[in-house]
Design an enzyme around this catalytic site. Structure first.
Site, PDB file in Angstrom:
ATOM      1  CB  THR A  64      -0.886   0.009   1.266  1.00  6.34           C
ATOM      2  OG1 THR A  64      -1.482   1.276   1.429  1.00  6.34           O
ATOM      3  CG2 THR A  64      -0.070  -0.279   2.522  1.00  6.34           C
ATOM      4  CD  GLU A  66      -3.655   3.414   4.063  1.00  6.86           C
ATOM      5  OE1 GLU A  66      -3.598   3.354   5.294  1.00  6.86           O
ATOM      6  OE2 GLU A  66      -4.684   3.195   3.414  1.00  6.86           O
ATOM      7  CE  LYS A  93       0.208  -4.746   2.851  1.00  7.90           C
ATOM      8  NZ  LYS A  93       0.017  -6.142   2.342  1.00  7.90           N
TER       9      LYS A  93
END
Ligand code: TYD
Length: 285
Positions: A64, A66, A93
């Site tokens: 991701t 993010e 992640k």
């Protein structure tokens, strides 16, 4: 996993599996550490042991944007932006990304990695903004907008994401990261306005009745302000480009949720109800 690798002669792993919702990670981080960190480690290690020094195999890790943190009004995340995760989800992640890169450098495992912006489309679990809003409209429930509703996300249609992953698997260079994005930035409330119009058109309902459901609620703690991806590496090196405009993608998505009410009621039963209630409670809805 060891049994699966030997029985089926696995030569490619596309690791999409993850706990992926920020609000859930705030309410219960442990599942994120188990699934995203330990789960990725488990897959990596089984692949390493099963594959030895083979060069004709690939471990692709789906991640991701993010992991890069939050942007201000300008700028874009590139592949070399330093990691700065801010939620338990993005930290888990980031950790899995680092493990994947470590397995490349330490053991020579052939890996590729992609960091993608916000996805939307069919089959998305209705904890995420777009399906949650569509289903709440259809059920006449409040449409909860976090904070001032001016947070910005870069939206990419799920099929465009999948095609990007396919290009990386087939043409990407081992050890490399590729950013995937929609080049399609929207403030949440502007997106919601457009989604209300399309849902009203597709369901034959009055957009005014949907607009009346919009409810500003307590903000998400540590809510990242803006995500935006520079995906020029993927475009120039591998020749990928987005095929779906936002209007086209949103309309296909709304239609899919209208046509798949059985799937929707199935995924919204059981555990989902507890989670939704807990989330709304924490926001004073
Ligand atoms: P989300 O779909 O959870 O994706 P992410 O947080 O991983 O980007 O949320 C997208 C944006 O929408 C984010 O700024 C939070 C906001 N949001 C709401 O305003 N209301 C909601 O009910 C949800 C789920 C999200």
């Amino acid at each position: 996993m060891e049994k699966v690798f030997t029985e089926y002669g696995i030569d490619t792993v596309v690791h999409f599996a993850a706990e992926s919702h920020v609000d859930r990670s705030i309410l219960g981080p442990e599942a994120f550490i188990r699934t995203n960190v330990l789960g990725t480690y488990t897959l990596l290690d089984v692949a390493r042991k099963a594959w030895g020094n083979r060069g004709d195999v690939l471990f692709h890790h789906v991640s991701t944007d993010e992991v890069f943190g939050s942007l201000g009004d300008s700028g874009y995340f590139t592949e070399s932006t330093p990691y700065d995760p801010r939620s338990p989800y993005s930290a888990s992640k980031a950790s899995s990304d680092h493990l994947v890169k470590a397995y490349y450098h330490t053991y020579g495992l052939p890996i590729t990695l992609s960091n993608c912006s916000n996805n939307y489309g069919p089959y998305q679990f209705p904890e995420k903004l777009i399906p949650l809003m569509i289903l709440n409209m259809l059920e006449g429930k409040p449409l909860p907008v976090y904070g001032d509703g001016r947070n910005i996300r870069d939206w990419v249609y799920v099929e465009d994401h999948n095609e990007a992953v396919w290009s990386i698997m087939n043409k990407g260079r081992a050890g490399e990261t590729y950013n995937i994005g929609g080049e399609n930035e929207w403030e949440n409330i502007v997106l919601l306005d457009r989604l209300i119009e399309i849902t009203a058109e597709e369901s034959g309902k009055d957009p005014g009745s949907f607009k009346a459901l919009v409810t500003y609620v307590k903000d998400r703690p540590g809510h990242d302000r803006r995500y935006a991806i520079d995906c020029s590496k993927l475009k120039t090196e591998l020749g990928w480009k987005q095929r779906f405009s936002f209007d086209e993608g949103l309309r296909k998505t709304v239609r899919w949720y209208l046509d798949n009410q059985i799937w929707c009621s199935h995924v919204r039963s059981g555990e989902y109800r507890n989670w939704i209630e807990k989330n709304y409670e924490s926001r004073g809805v």
